[in-house]
Design an enzyme around this catalytic site. Structure first.
Site, PDB file in Angstrom:
ATOM      1  CE  LYS A  22      -5.617  -7.180  11.144  1.00 43.17           C
ATOM      2  NZ  LYS A  22      -4.708  -7.277  12.271  1.00 43.17           N
ATOM      3  CE1 TYR A  71      -3.925  -0.816  11.573  1.00 44.07           C
ATOM      4  CE2 TYR A  71      -3.310   1.444  11.057  1.00 44.07           C
ATOM      5  CZ  TYR A  71      -3.992   0.291  10.751  1.00 44.07           C
ATOM      6  OH  TYR A  71      -4.749   0.241   9.621  1.00 44.07           O
ATOM      7  CG  ASP A  78      -1.716   1.216   1.427  1.00 46.05           C
ATOM      8  OD1 ASP A  78      -1.585   2.145   0.606  1.00 46.05           O
ATOM      9  OD2 ASP A  78      -2.514   1.261   2.387  1.00 46.05           O
TER      10      ASP A  78
HETATM   11  C1  F6R Z   1      -7.219  -0.903   7.628  1.00 48.44           C
HETATM   12  C2  F6R Z   1      -7.199   0.451   7.092  1.00 48.44           C
HETATM   13  C3  F6R Z   1      -8.230   1.409   7.551  1.00 48.44           C
HETATM   14  C4  F6R Z   1      -7.636   2.448   8.480  1.00 48.44           C
HETATM   15  C5  F6R Z   1      -8.711   3.515   8.871  1.00 48.44           C
HETATM   16  C6  F6R Z   1      -8.119   4.655   9.684  1.00 48.44           C
HETATM   17  O1  F6R Z   1      -6.204  -1.651   7.073  1.00 48.44           O
HETATM   18  O2  F6R Z   1      -6.357   0.753   6.296  1.00 48.44           O
HETATM   19  O3  F6R Z   1      -9.325   0.779   8.150  1.00 48.44           O
HETATM   20  O4  F6R Z   1      -7.142   1.833   9.626  1.00 48.44           O
HETATM   21  O5  F6R Z   1      -9.264   4.081   7.726  1.00 48.44           O
HETATM   22  O6  F6R Z   1      -7.012   5.131   9.023  1.00 48.44           O
HETATM   23  P1  F6R Z   1      -6.038   6.251   9.609  1.00 48.44           P
HETATM   24  O7  F6R Z   1      -5.556   5.789  10.966  1.00 48.44           O
HETATM   25  O8  F6R Z   1      -4.958   6.328   8.583  1.00 48.44           O
HETATM   26  O9  F6R Z   1      -6.858   7.499   9.692  1.00 48.44           O
HETATM   27 MG    MG Z   2      -3.966   1.131   3.668  1.00 50.55          MG
HETATM   28 MG    MG Z   3      -4.389  -2.517   2.160  1.00 44.99          MG
END
Ligand code: F6R
Ligand code: MG
Ligand code: MG
Length: 366
Positions: free
Chosen positions: A233, A230, A11
């Site tokens: 994933k 974190y 990603d």
């Molecule tokens: C899971 C994912 C999303 C983010 C969520 C919050 O793999 O990519 O569910 O965890 O959108 O994202 P942030 O912390 O970047 O605002």
């Molecule tokens: Mg992502």
């Molecule tokens: Mg992804």
């Protein structure tokens, strides 16, 4: 002729949240690989599943090859520069290390590779999942390679019926690769005992017991373990050779009709059903549901045929409806119980910090 398939996925930025990469970003990664892979790879394909871009290469350099890994790493770095320019969200998210050190394993991107002597025709499947982790493949692989309820070939084809050897990794062990090899069908209950725990034990590869040939390979990296916090994933990839002495394409696809519950979904911290989607699908509801795409193709003399989209069929629309219903069912209970991952698996620190604060205010009643 020995051919190696390498798929490396990361990603490196998306539009509108963690949804999908921009077309310009896909084009940039594609043209980087095209310009820099001459005399190195025989063929390649670039695509996306949710917010992840995958580079699939056919080459002759074997698995874990530094030049191939560097090509992918540099393509992702080059793409990250564009993602930053474009203001894409999470630009460079999965590139967790500053400099390349010989192999992208442990640096953020997911990698699955296999080397084999090409059969006269060599059909294989390339799966890419988003918003989930490598254990998502445990159940489908177990059913396709051990269970005649899903793989009729185990009964009907003497070659498939010779059984398969599972190489399983303990991904909680971060100091090295802690592995075990188990034979199906004799050690079926041992295999099931490990594979029920998707967050700890992950199928790394599967081999035919008749020929010793590699049948399947899965990316096993857990970003959670690399970064210690974190970072998204792991969004795993998986390669499966099909037909002949391996399960047929349909036998490998059939367990995906379950829409089994996996870890991931919103903020990598929930449980949701795995939805089989068409190639180049975006992510939506509650940053999910966790999704998996499947490219079906052949490699011949190191060159790819065109790709068939294995989940683009009316049958899978029916399954997608079922998985949507399962998603809504589990989402109705929000944070409660089985809808959210246990404490140890939460991908965000918020709850852990909150618990620490609350802990001080607990009192033992006199
Ligand atoms: C899971 C994912 C999303 C983010 C969520 C919050 O793999 O990519 O569910 O965890 O959108 O994202 P942030 O912390 O970047 O605002
Ligand atoms: Mg992502
Ligand atoms: Mg992804």
């Amino acid at each position: 002729m020995k051919t190696t398939l390498s798929v490396i996925k990361a990603d490196i930025g998306s539009i509108g949240g963690h949804i999908k990469p921009s077309q310009k970003l896909l084009d940039r990664v594609t043209s980087y690989v095209k310009e820099n892979s001459k005399n190195l790879v025989n063929d390649f394909i670039v695509n996306h599943t949710g917010d992840d871009i995958a580079i699939l290469c056919a080459h002759q350099l074997g698995v874990g090859n530094e030049t191939i890994h560097k090509l992918a790493w540099d393509a992702f770095l080059d793409g990250t520069a564009l993602a930053k320019e474009q203001g894409l969200y999470g630009a460079g998210q999965d590139l967790l290390k500053d400099s390349f050190s010989g192999n992208v394993k442990g640096m953020g991107p997911a990698v699955a590779e296999m080397e084999f002597e090409e059969r006269p025709n060599e059909p294989f499947l390339f799966f890419a999942a988003d918003k989930t982790d490598p254990g998502a493949y445990n159940l489908p692989l177990y059913l396709s390679f051990t269970d005649p309820m899903y793989c009729a070939g185990l009964m009907l084809s003497p070659k498939v019926g010779e059984g398969f050897k599972f190489h399983i990794m303990d991904v909680a062990h971060t100091e090295g690769d802690r592995m075990i090899e188990l034979d199906a069908p004799e050690q079926l209950y041992d295999i099931a005992t490990l594979l029920r725990d998707n967050e700890r034990f992950v199928v790394e590869s599967i081999h035919s017991r008749g020929s010793g040939d590699i049948a399947a390979s899965v990316s096993t990296s857990r970003l959670h373990n690399i970064a210690g916090k974190y970072t998204g994933k792991d969004d795993p990839v998986c390669l499966v050779r099909v037909q002949g002495s391996f399960p047929a394409t349909g036998e490998v696809l059939s367990p995906y009709s379950i829409g089994h519950f996996v870890a991931g979904f919103m903020r990598g911290s929930h449980i949701g059903p795995l939805m089989p989607v068409k190639n180049n699908a975006p992510v939506s509801y509650f940053d999910g549901p966790p999704l998996v795409s499947c490219h079906a193709l052949c490699v011949h003399d190191g060159k790819f045929t065109e790709v068939a989209d294995a989940f683009d069929h009316p049958f899978w629309d029916y399954i997608r409806d079922k998985v949507s219903r399962k998603s809504v069912d589990i989402r109705e209970q929000g944070f409660s119980g089985a809808a959210m991952l246990p404490y140890s698996e939460l991908e965000y620190g918020g709850i852990v910090e909150r618990m620490k604060k609350l802990d001080k205010h607990f009192k033992i009643r006199e």
